[in-house]
Design a protein around this motif. Structure first.
Motif, mmCIF file in Angstrom:
data_model
loop_
_atom_site.group_PDB
_atom_site.id
_atom_site.type_symbol
_atom_site.label_atom_id
_atom_site.label_comp_id
_atom_site.label_asym_id
_atom_site.label_seq_id
_atom_site.Cartn_x
_atom_site.Cartn_y
_atom_site.Cartn_z
ATOM 1 N N VAL B 43 0.832 -1.195 0.000
ATOM 2 C CA VAL B 43 0.000 0.000 0.000
ATOM 3 C C VAL B 43 0.876 1.257 0.000
ATOM 4 O O VAL B 43 0.664 2.200 -0.767
ATOM 5 C CB VAL B 43 -0.941 -0.006 1.226
ATOM 6 N N LEU B 44 1.922 1.204 0.834
ATOM 7 C CA LEU B 44 2.842 2.336 0.904
ATOM 8 C C LEU B 44 3.534 2.556 -0.442
ATOM 9 O O LEU B 44 3.687 3.698 -0.904
ATOM 10 C CB LEU B 44 3.865 2.082 2.007
ATOM 11 N N SER B 45 3.906 1.462 -1.110
ATOM 12 C CA SER B 45 4.578 1.581 -2.403
ATOM 13 C C SER B 45 3.655 2.199 -3.439
ATOM 14 O O SER B 45 4.095 2.996 -4.275
ATOM 15 C CB SER B 45 5.029 0.206 -2.899
ATOM 16 N N LEU B 46 2.382 1.813 -3.385
ATOM 17 C CA LEU B 46 1.402 2.419 -4.291
ATOM 18 C C LEU B 46 1.391 3.930 -4.090
ATOM 19 O O LEU B 46 1.455 4.703 -5.060
ATOM 20 C CB LEU B 46 0.009 1.875 -3.987
ATOM 21 N N GLY B 47 1.327 4.331 -2.803
ATOM 22 C CA GLY B 47 1.314 5.757 -2.488
ATOM 23 C C GLY B 47 2.570 6.447 -2.996
ATOM 24 O O GLY B 47 2.524 7.546 -3.541
ATOM 25 N N ILE B 48 3.715 5.762 -2.815
ATOM 26 C CA ILE B 48 4.985 6.372 -3.227
ATOM 27 C C ILE B 48 5.019 6.564 -4.738
ATOM 28 O O ILE B 48 5.404 7.625 -5.236
ATOM 29 C CB ILE B 48 6.171 5.496 -2.759
ATOM 30 N N LEU B 49 4.573 5.542 -5.478
ATOM 31 C CA LEU B 49 4.591 5.661 -6.929
ATOM 32 C C LEU B 49 3.660 6.798 -7.368
ATOM 33 O O LEU B 49 4.000 7.604 -8.229
ATOM 34 C CB LEU B 49 4.165 4.343 -7.587
ATOM 35 N N TRP B 50 2.491 6.831 -6.745
ATOM 36 C CA TRP B 50 1.528 7.883 -7.087
ATOM 37 C C TRP B 50 2.134 9.258 -6.848
ATOM 38 O O TRP B 50 2.096 10.124 -7.721
ATOM 39 C CB TRP B 50 0.245 7.688 -6.269
ATOM 40 N N GLU B 51 2.737 9.424 -5.672
ATOM 41 C CA GLU B 51 3.308 10.736 -5.359
ATOM 42 C C GLU B 51 4.468 11.060 -6.287
ATOM 43 O O GLU B 51 4.637 12.203 -6.706
ATOM 44 C CB GLU B 51 3.761 10.771 -3.893
ATOM 45 N N THR B 52 5.273 10.022 -6.596
ATOM 46 C CA THR B 52 6.419 10.248 -7.482
ATOM 47 C C THR B 52 5.944 10.780 -8.833
ATOM 48 O O THR B 52 6.531 11.705 -9.393
ATOM 49 C CB THR B 52 7.170 8.924 -7.694
ATOM 50 N N LEU B 53 4.868 10.170 -9.347
ATOM 51 C CA LEU B 53 4.434 10.539 -10.687
ATOM 52 C C LEU B 53 3.651 11.845 -10.721
ATOM 53 O O LEU B 53 3.562 12.474 -11.757
ATOM 54 C CB LEU B 53 3.582 9.411 -11.282
ATOM 55 N N THR B 54 3.097 12.230 -9.577
ATOM 56 C CA THR B 54 2.261 13.431 -9.603
ATOM 57 C C THR B 54 2.955 14.658 -9.039
ATOM 58 O O THR B 54 2.530 15.770 -9.300
ATOM 59 C CB THR B 54 0.965 13.214 -8.806
ATOM 60 N N SER B 55 4.031 14.465 -8.252
ATOM 61 C CA SER B 55 4.585 15.642 -7.576
ATOM 62 C C SER B 55 5.881 16.113 -8.211
ATOM 63 O O SER B 55 6.663 16.814 -7.582
ATOM 64 C CB SER B 55 4.804 15.336 -6.102
ATOM 65 N N GLY B 56 6.120 15.703 -9.457
ATOM 66 C CA GLY B 56 7.283 16.245 -10.157
ATOM 67 C C GLY B 56 8.609 15.621 -9.775
ATOM 68 O O GLY B 56 9.659 16.200 -10.023
ATOM 69 N N VAL B 57 8.590 14.441 -9.142
ATOM 70 C CA VAL B 57 9.845 13.732 -8.886
ATOM 71 C C VAL B 57 10.220 13.002 -10.168
ATOM 72 O O VAL B 57 9.449 12.200 -10.680
ATOM 73 C CB VAL B 57 9.685 12.721 -7.735
ATOM 74 N N THR B 58 11.371 13.325 -10.719
ATOM 75 C CA THR B 58 11.772 12.687 -11.979
ATOM 76 C C THR B 58 13.123 12.024 -11.790
ATOM 77 O O THR B 58 13.704 12.068 -10.711
ATOM 78 C CB THR B 58 11.903 13.737 -13.090
ATOM 79 N N MET B 59 13.632 11.430 -12.873
ATOM 80 C CA MET B 59 14.938 10.792 -12.785
ATOM 81 C C MET B 59 16.018 11.814 -12.442
ATOM 82 O O MET B 59 16.985 11.502 -11.769
ATOM 83 C CB MET B 59 15.288 10.099 -14.105
ATOM 84 N N GLU B 60 15.842 13.060 -12.938
ATOM 85 C CA GLU B 60 16.867 14.079 -12.644
ATOM 86 C C GLU B 60 16.671 14.679 -11.270
ATOM 87 O O GLU B 60 17.614 15.175 -10.672
ATOM 88 C CB GLU B 60 16.829 15.219 -13.669
ATOM 89 N N LYS B 61 15.417 14.698 -10.799
ATOM 90 C CA LYS B 61 15.150 15.319 -9.508
ATOM 91 C C LYS B 61 14.576 14.296 -8.532
ATOM 92 O O LYS B 61 13.391 14.348 -8.198
ATOM 93 C CB LYS B 61 14.172 16.485 -9.676
ATOM 94 N N PRO B 62 15.387 13.360 -8.113
ATOM 95 C CA PRO B 62 14.884 12.351 -7.187
ATOM 96 C C PRO B 62 14.820 12.895 -5.763
ATOM 97 O O PRO B 62 15.319 13.988 -5.491
ATOM 98 C CB PRO B 62 15.912 11.234 -7.292
#
Lengths: 475, 627
Positions: B43-62
């Motif tokens: 469940v936590l991983s789902l949340g993390i992926l969601w936040e990663t994709l929606t909050s502007g975390v990219t490969m350059e800005k981890p």
């Protein structure tokens, strides 16, 4: 910060010690166990206070320095004193007399150590040293009627007096050639390049006096005999706290006052290191008595700590702080086991530890992990601290010294594991019951075990504390 | 959510001691603890992926945060900085989800599969430990920490392969896996220590920044090649692939989780994590690409002739891992990671399906099965779906990801590897449908009857089958802002769909299925006759190119021969020296003891003598004016 607040740790310790002395007269015989509890609780409170004041900084009456470095050592002494008190309840209770005085003496010697760690002036330093030494002389003879205890007391008092005399002579020579007893004034004189032959002699005398307290070879001769004869909790306290106090005072005098004459005394320290590490570890091999074995191991530990002085760097001082703190818990753990075992079986002989693992898994486990930590085996804290000490000398180019120390650590694994072998593979003598461990000691054992594992697996909190204290001390 | 990423490995890490020390006797509770922990991580991983994709975390800005674990403050010229840290970017976020999802389904499945096993609780304990280590590996922000967890997953793999340790084959297989991985891990370790010596850091991002200022490209290539030894071992690439087929001795859920979906993919993940290192040295990239491509072909040919259902899947895993490694080598991290993701899903599905069959029949030889479709409808349907995905039939997951790899090879100019990849696609669909036609359809060859497995086993199959249909679309070329805009190296590159590549690979896959149907379904072409005709090739393939035998020969003749020589040398020379040293040490200990006579005057004398000696030593030069 007002003076009384800066001195609050020392004042409360003195108050606790004197209070116990008075209470010891008032409390009726048979209920004196309570004095021990009071002493331990009081020390816990003082330790909490010292921890709260760990950042405090200030100079009292010119010659008494409160700084994070000194407070770190005070915490160390307090931890050692707490563990000593907890392991003494049973042991001293059985001796049947002088309980109040016993705890008072433990606390007064702690006060002496605190003064040693904070002294910024030579007379103050000597005062602390004597308070500590004299308290220990009495404590060493506490097993009244026991020949070995009496012998230990006599040896400690005579040799201690000799070393004090030498130290005092050194102090006077230093005063004579610099015109001041204040460490900061002496450092100014040394700084301006005025090293006279007389000062060099004084320096070596001082060094001899401190090395005696550290039990560094060749000033270590007293240690095995005194360790063997003294009551076990006292031996434990002597082996960790008095050694650490000597290092604290040594660092302050030699790194601050005599720091600029470092090239003069550096080689002597290297010699002391080699001798301590080699002799301590080699002579430990044939020992049959657990207290003598730990005595030689403690001599070798003095050698490892001296590595930090050889390095003469922030890293070295930080490593000394870190190692000495963990040494407290590892060595106290081993000695607490020895105390409980002695209470049960009236023996300190290693061969009698046969089958301890089956008689008391807790005692055997604490002994095992304490010894492994002393040997420096990961993931125990002793590994990390030795790593820092070795890196400190390697960083200064003494790779050969580090190699020697590592080789001697390997030797130490041999004799430590001899004990482990007896405990785990030996058969318990028939008819010996399981050993009961009192609750207080159980808690103390669990605490020291937890410390060894915690700071072995995640050392950063303590290393940060130790290294920031070291950085503030050693610029 | 990203702030709590460190909790993801912590849940299963706590489940392990709880199961081992507290709930071990209570089987149901142990399973619940294990499943609950991994469900929380999921469940936590789902949340993390969601936040990663929606909050502007990219490969350059981890997002990266770390605790200092070991450092040398105040050292003059020694630098040491080891951190325990977390690095969350789309790459690790996707991987977290893959691992927790498969682990969760496998643990649920295991409740049915391991039912009645005496080691039921221990099994869940090991699975939890494995999940924790794998998740730690994924989150690691530096080589040191990654290696730590890399070794831990290796340990768990060893423990779980040898789970039925009373079976000699299982015990041997676990040992083999351990030893082979040891060789590879040693290379890996040397490689990143080498990097540390060059750049004074283990941290991935700091290394990436320092890389352009490398002192010497040749040394860097050596370090990169050594690091590549890690993936060769862990992802079972030629020539260190020999452990994976034998690892099938472990329980089938373990094969699904560890030896198909997650741990063996760790090598690919490492290549992705350190992609900048490999991308900056073309020679090493080429090596990576060809090792991957060769393994893909090599393993697929062996799979053609195997009879054990799990071994066929194992060789298929090896071959697919080869694809992923090849993708990394030809410069497309996106394609490699996309295939890793989809492969994790459908290969876990296939293994769990195989497990369902084994659970019903207690038989692993496909030529003793047959006609299972009638008895096990859910298993058959999901298994066929998984096989279609693996074969690369559109629009299933495997089609999109495999196509991406072939396209990457094709458009980056590796025509040879592209053709090789297409041939492997043909072989893949052939051996998978050989398995299906033989085991699930046709006559009952040995008269064995199956029965459908319980719900807790079929439900994970259905979930995975659904995902097999759906998952490909996250990276399909016509989907905007899909997988290629999350996980990439350099510029997010959105490859235009290439219909030539698509159509060819689909045709090839259908051809493979058709051929398998002709031989094993309709039986118009006799398999026996073919085997007779090309007997020598068949024998070589059936015996896996005799690699195991070659290693055995090497081991028996060369290693043991050398060992004999060393043994002699050890006994007579080294032991002599060490016994001598040891005796000397002990002897000197006994001698030195006599210094301690117990006599007080002697002690005092030593003390004063020492002071005098030191004074003379130090003061003489001062008095003489030398200092």
């Amino acid at each position: 910060m007002p003076v009384w607040e800066l001195l609050s740790v020392e004042l409360l310790t003195a108050f606790l010690g004197l209070g116990l002395l008075v209470l010891g007269l008032l409390v009726p015989k048979g209920q004196k166990r309570g004095l021990g509890y009071l002493a331990a609780l009081g020390l816990v409170g003082i330790a909490a206070l010292a921890f709260a004041l760990r950042e405090a900084q200030g100079v009292v009456w010119e010659g008494y320095i409160i700084d994070p470095f000194g407070t770190y050592f005070k915490l160390l002494f307090l931890f050692a004193a707490i563990l000593t008190c907890v392991s003494s309840f049973e042991y001293i209770g059985r001796l049947g007399n002088g309980e109040g005085e016993y705890y008072a003496l433990i606390i007064l010697s702690t006060l002496g150590m605190m003064i040693l760690a904070s002294a910024g002036e030579l007379i103050t330093l000597y005062l602390g040293l004597e308070l500590m030494t004299i308290s220990f002389c009495i404590l060493a003879t506490y097993r009244r009627g026991d020949m070995k205890s009496a012998e230990a007391g006599i040896k400690y008092i005579i040799l201690g007096a000799l070393s004090s005399a030498i130290l005092l002579y050194g102090l006077s020579l230093l005063y004579g050639s610099t015109g001041s007893t204040l460490i900061k004034d002496i450092s100014l004189v040394v700084n301006s390049g005025g090293v006279t032959p007389l000062m060099v002699v004084g320096m070596i005398f001082l060094l001899g006096g401190f090395a005696f307290k550290m039990a560094a070879v060749p000033f270590h001769m007293w240690a095995p005999d005194v360790y063997e004869g003294a009551p076990t909790p006292v031996t434990a306290f002597l082996s960790v706290a008095s050694k650490a106090a000597a290092f604290a005072a040594f660092l302050r005098v030699f790194f601050v006052a005599l720091g600029d004459s470092h090239p003069l005394w550096a080689e002597v320290i290297v010699a002391l290191t080699i001798l301590s590490v080699v002799v301590g570890n080699l002579v430990a091999i044939p020992q049959k008595n657990i207290k003598r074995l730990l005595a030689y191991s403690s001599i070798s530990q003095a050698g490892y700590l001296l590595l930090g002085i050889v390095a003469f760097s922030t890293l070295g001082v930080g490593a000394i702080l870190y190692h000495s703190m963990l040494y407290v818990f590892a060595n106290m753990g081993a000695f607490m086991v020895a105390t409980v075992f002695y209470n049960a079986d009236k023996s300190d002989e290693i061969q009698d530890y046969a089958g301890l693992a089956r008689r008391s898994p807790l005692l055997a486990a604490v002994m095992l992990f304490s010894l492994l930590s002393l040997a420096g085996i990961p993931p125990l804290a002793g590994f990390v601290s030795k790593f820092y000490l070795f890196m400190a000398v390697i960083d200064q180019g003494y790779i050969w010294l580090a190699i020697l120390a590592v080789l001697m650590s390997m030797v130490s694994v041999y004799y430590y594991l001899q004990v482990v072998k007896v405990m785990y593979l030996g058969d318990p003598p028939p008819g010996r019951p399981a050993i009961e461990v009192p609750l207080g000691v159980q808690i103390a054992l669990a605490c020291s075990l937890a410390v060894l594992f915690l700071f072995g697996i995640y050392p950063t909190p303590l290393t940060n504390y130790a290294f920031s204290s070291a950085a503030a001390f050693f610029h | 959510m990203i702030r709590y990423a460190w909790l993801v490995p912590l849940f299963p890490a706590l489940a392990f001691p709880v199961i081992a020390f507290i709930t071990r006797r209570l089987r149901t509770l142990s399973a619940l603890v294990g499943i609950g922990a991994i469900a929380a991580s999921f469940v936590l991983s789902l949340g993390i992926l969601w936040e990663t994709l929606t909050s502007g975390v990219t490969m350059e800005k981890p997002v990266e945060y770390a605790l200092s674990w070991l450092a040398l403050p105040g050292a003059k010229d020694w630098v040491l900085k080891i951190e325990a840290g977390v690095l969350v970017d789309p790459l690790s976020a996707v991987m977290l989800l893959v691992v927790t999802l498969v682990a969760l389904l496998v643990e649920i499945y295991s409740v049915g599969y391991m039912h009645g096993d005496p080691g039921f609780s221990v099994f869940f304990g090991y699975l939890s430990l494995f999940s924790a280590s794998m998740l730690g590996l994924v989150l690691a922000n530096n080589f040191f920490m990654m290696f730590f967890f890399w070794e831990l997953v290796g340990l768990c793999s060893y423990l779980l392969i040898g789970f039925y340790f009373h079976k000699p084959e299982a015990a041997r297989a676990s040992l083999k896996a351990f030893v082979v991985n040891r060789v590879a891990d040693f290379g890996f370790m040397l490689g990143f220590f080498y990097l540390f010596l060059m750049f004074k850091t283990f941290n991935f991002r700091e290394l990436a920044e320092a890389l352009p200022h490398a002192p010497h490209m040749g040394l860097l290539a050596v370090a990169a090649t050594l690091i590549f030894a890690g993936p060769i071992g862990k992802s079972a690439q030629f020539p260190l692939h020999v452990w994976l087929p034998d690892a099938m001795e472990g329980p089938t859920p373990v094969s699904a989780l560890i030896h198909a979906a997650t741990m063996v993919a760790a090598g690919v993940y490492l290549l992705a994590r350190a992609f900048v290192l490999f991308a900056s040295i073309p020679e090493v990239s080429l090596l990576v690409a060809y090792v991957g491509g060769f393994t893909a072909l090599f393993a697929a040919t062996i799979a053609l002739t195997q009879r054990d259902i799990k071994r066929i899947l194992a060789y298929s895993t090896m071959s697919q891992l080869g694809y992923m490694i090849m993708a990394m080598g030809v410069g497309s991290m996106t394609a490699g990671m996309f295939h890793l993701t989809t492969h994790a899903i459908f290969k876990a599905l296939l293994f769990l399906g195989a497990g369902s069959v084994i659970h019903a029949l207690h038989e692993q030889d496909i030529f003793r099965m047959g006609g299972l479709a009638k008895d096990m409808k859910v298993t058959t349907a999901t298994f066929v779906l998984g096989a279609l995905a693996l074969a690369g039939i559109p629009p299933l997951a495997g089609f999109w990801s495999k196509d991406e790899i072939l396209l990457a090879a094709y458009s980056n100019g590796y025509t040879g590897l592209y053709i090789l990849g297409t041939v492997v696609a043909f072989l893949t669909s052939f051996y998978m449908f050989r398995l299906i036609f033989v085991a699930f359809f046709g006559r009952r060859r040995a008269g064995l009857h199956g029965h459908e497995s319980p719900k807790c086993m079929t439900v994970p199959l259905i979930i995975l089958a659904t995902l097999t249909v759906v998952a490909g679309f996250i990276g399909a070329p016509f989907v905007p802002h899909g997988f290629s805009s999350w996980v990439y190296f350099g510029e997010p590159h959105h490859l235009e769909p290439n219909y030539f590549v698509m159509v060819t690979s689909t045709l090839v896959a259908i051809l493979g299925i058709y051929l398998a149907w002709l031989i094993y379904g309709k039986e118009v072409i006799s398999a026996e006759a073919l085997a007779q005709r090309w007997r020598s090739i068949h024998t070589v393939l059936y015996n896996k190119y005799y690699i195991d035998e070659a290693y055995l020969w090497f081991f028996r003749r060369v290693v043991l021969g050398l060992a004999e020589a060393f043994h002699w040398h050890d006994r007579h020379v080294v032991d002599g020296i060490f016994d001598g040293v040891g005796d000397t040490v002990r002897w000197s200990g006994y001698r030195l003891r006599y210094l301690h006579s117990g006599s007080l005057p002697v002690y005092a004398l030593v003390f004063f003598a020492a002071v005098v000696v030191f004074v003379l030593w130090v003061a003489t030069p001062v008095i003489g004016g030398i200092r």
